[in-house]
Write an enzyme that holds these catalytic residues in place. Sequence first.
Site, PDB file in Angstrom:
ATOM      1  CB  SER A 198      24.524  71.084 -49.696  1.00 21.63           C
ATOM      2  OG  SER A 198      24.112  72.121 -50.859  1.00 21.63           O
ATOM      3  CG  HIS A 211      28.892  71.303 -49.134  1.00 18.94           C
ATOM      4  ND1 HIS A 211      30.090  70.834 -49.547  1.00 18.94           N
ATOM      5  CD2 HIS A 211      28.339  71.395 -50.477  1.00 18.94           C
ATOM      6  CE1 HIS A 211      30.248  70.263 -50.747  1.00 18.94           C
ATOM      7  NE2 HIS A 211      29.051  70.857 -51.314  1.00 18.94           N
ATOM      8  CG  ASP A 224      26.684  73.023 -53.444  1.00 18.43           C
ATOM      9  OD1 ASP A 224      28.032  72.276 -53.469  1.00 18.43           O
ATOM     10  OD2 ASP A 224      25.916  72.468 -52.705  1.00 18.43           O
ATOM     11  CG  MET A 243      26.698  75.632 -58.733  1.00 16.41           C
ATOM     12  SD  MET A 243      25.165  74.731 -59.138  1.00 16.41           S
ATOM     13  CE  MET A 243      25.087  73.611 -57.452  1.00 16.41           C
ATOM     14  CG  HIS A 273      31.462  71.669 -54.394  1.00 12.26           C
ATOM     15  ND1 HIS A 273      30.604  70.823 -54.579  1.00 12.26           N
ATOM     16  CD2 HIS A 273      32.376  71.269 -55.205  1.00 12.26           C
ATOM     17  CE1 HIS A 273      30.719  70.051 -55.590  1.00 12.26           C
ATOM     18  NE2 HIS A 273      31.672  70.152 -56.081  1.00 12.26           N
ATOM     19  CG  MET A 319      30.741  72.367 -58.587  1.00 12.17           C
ATOM     20  SD  MET A 319      28.811  72.093 -58.101  1.00 12.17           S
ATOM     21  CE  MET A 319      28.924  72.991 -56.402  1.00 12.17           C
ATOM     22  CG  MET A 344      30.632  65.810 -57.576  1.00  7.40           C
ATOM     23  SD  MET A 344      29.962  66.702 -56.546  1.00  7.40           S
ATOM     24  CE  MET A 344      28.358  66.698 -57.037  1.00  7.40           C
ATOM     25  CG  ASP A 401      28.110  67.248 -52.885  1.00  8.69           C
ATOM     26  OD1 ASP A 401      26.817  67.156 -52.444  1.00  8.69           O
ATOM     27  OD2 ASP A 401      28.566  68.155 -53.159  1.00  8.69           O
ATOM     28  N   GLY A 410      21.887  68.143 -49.037  1.00  6.02           N
ATOM     29  CA  GLY A 410      21.158  69.280 -49.056  1.00  6.02           C
ATOM     30  C   GLY A 410      19.348  68.995 -48.715  1.00  6.02           C
TER      31      GLY A 410
HETATM   32  C1  DX5 Z   1      25.295  69.596 -56.589  1.00 10.65           C
HETATM   33  C2  DX5 Z   1      25.880  69.979 -55.233  1.00 10.65           C
HETATM   34  C3  DX5 Z   1      25.338  69.472 -54.043  1.00 10.65           C
HETATM   35  C4  DX5 Z   1      23.957  69.493 -53.704  1.00 10.65           C
HETATM   36  C5  DX5 Z   1      23.595  68.338 -52.910  1.00 10.65           C
HETATM   37  O1  DX5 Z   1      25.858  70.044 -57.611  1.00 10.65           O
HETATM   38  O2  DX5 Z   1      27.487  69.668 -55.208  1.00 10.65           O
HETATM   39  O3  DX5 Z   1      26.115  69.807 -52.718  1.00 10.65           O
HETATM   40  O4  DX5 Z   1      23.405  70.673 -53.347  1.00 10.65           O
HETATM   41  O5  DX5 Z   1      21.960  68.415 -52.839  1.00 10.65           O
HETATM   42  P1  DX5 Z   1      21.171  67.126 -52.537  1.00 10.65           P
HETATM   43  O6  DX5 Z   1      21.781  66.513 -51.253  1.00 10.65           O
HETATM   44  O7  DX5 Z   1      19.851  67.660 -52.658  1.00 10.65           O
HETATM   45  O8  DX5 Z   1      21.471  65.887 -53.577  1.00 10.65           O
HETATM   46 ZN    ZN Z   2      28.260  70.361 -53.350  1.00 11.83          ZN
END
Ligand code: DX5
Ligand code: ZN
Length: 222
Positions: free
Chosen positions: A10, A35, A37, A39, A68, A70, A139, A177, A199
């Site tokens: 990520s 990946h 993210d 948001m 992804h 969100m 998640m 994730d 990530g």
């Molecule tokens: C959270 C994201 C993840 C996040 C994972 O909302 O969807 O993809 O970046 O990060 P780590 O691996 O640090 O939990």
């Molecule tokens: Zn994600």
Amino acid sequence: MKKDVRVAPSILASDFSRLGEEVRAITKAGADFIHIDVMDGHFVPNITVGPSIVRAIRDHSDLPFDVHLMISPVDLYVESFAEAGSDILTAHPEAGPHLHRTIQLIKRCDAKAGVSLNPSTPAEAIGPVINDVDLVLVMSVNPGFGGQMFLHSTLEKIAAIRQMIDSSERDIDLAVDGGITTETAALAVEAGADMLVAGTAIFEGGPERYSENIRALRDSSQ
Ligand code: DX5
Ligand code: ZN
């Protein structure tokens, strides 16, 4: 059928001031997907990137872009993200009332369709669309931020979705994730996941550690 474990870094945990370089480095280090993210500060309490950033980094990797979403509403933006170079577009059922419509829209845009479930959403939410999806993203933290602790209560859900996927006999990736470390990766894969989104565990230590970090996640889950 469960596949060999694939790793999807990520880029939320990467250095955004050098995003192109980071995407190239993580590709070279042996990632299977990128990946991304997305948001919106509404569906989740954080704001990240839009289609223009996806387009800007597209030329920096040949790997599939696993995007992804969100965001809510989601349908309005599916086409822009697909055109920007997304290979997989994953939406949340909690983000709107018409998940089936969103999935069909993603497919019409020639992307693979993913569905992601928040920790409080039951496995059953996937049932009505199991014959339409290409990826289920469980998640294991509440979406919005990297660096959170893995919620062990999601392992049962991974196992339940693994059974649903196997009975469907369709080719569906089962990703997990959030909070993935060498320890939690092993648990998630044992429960039935075949794709690890991470990530913090991958980007920590900087570019010279990336391939070692990816390898450690793969090895821990064998
Ligand atoms: C959270 C994201 C993840 C996040 C994972 O909302 O969807 O993809 O970046 O990060 P780590 O691996 O640090 O939990
Ligand atoms: Zn994600």
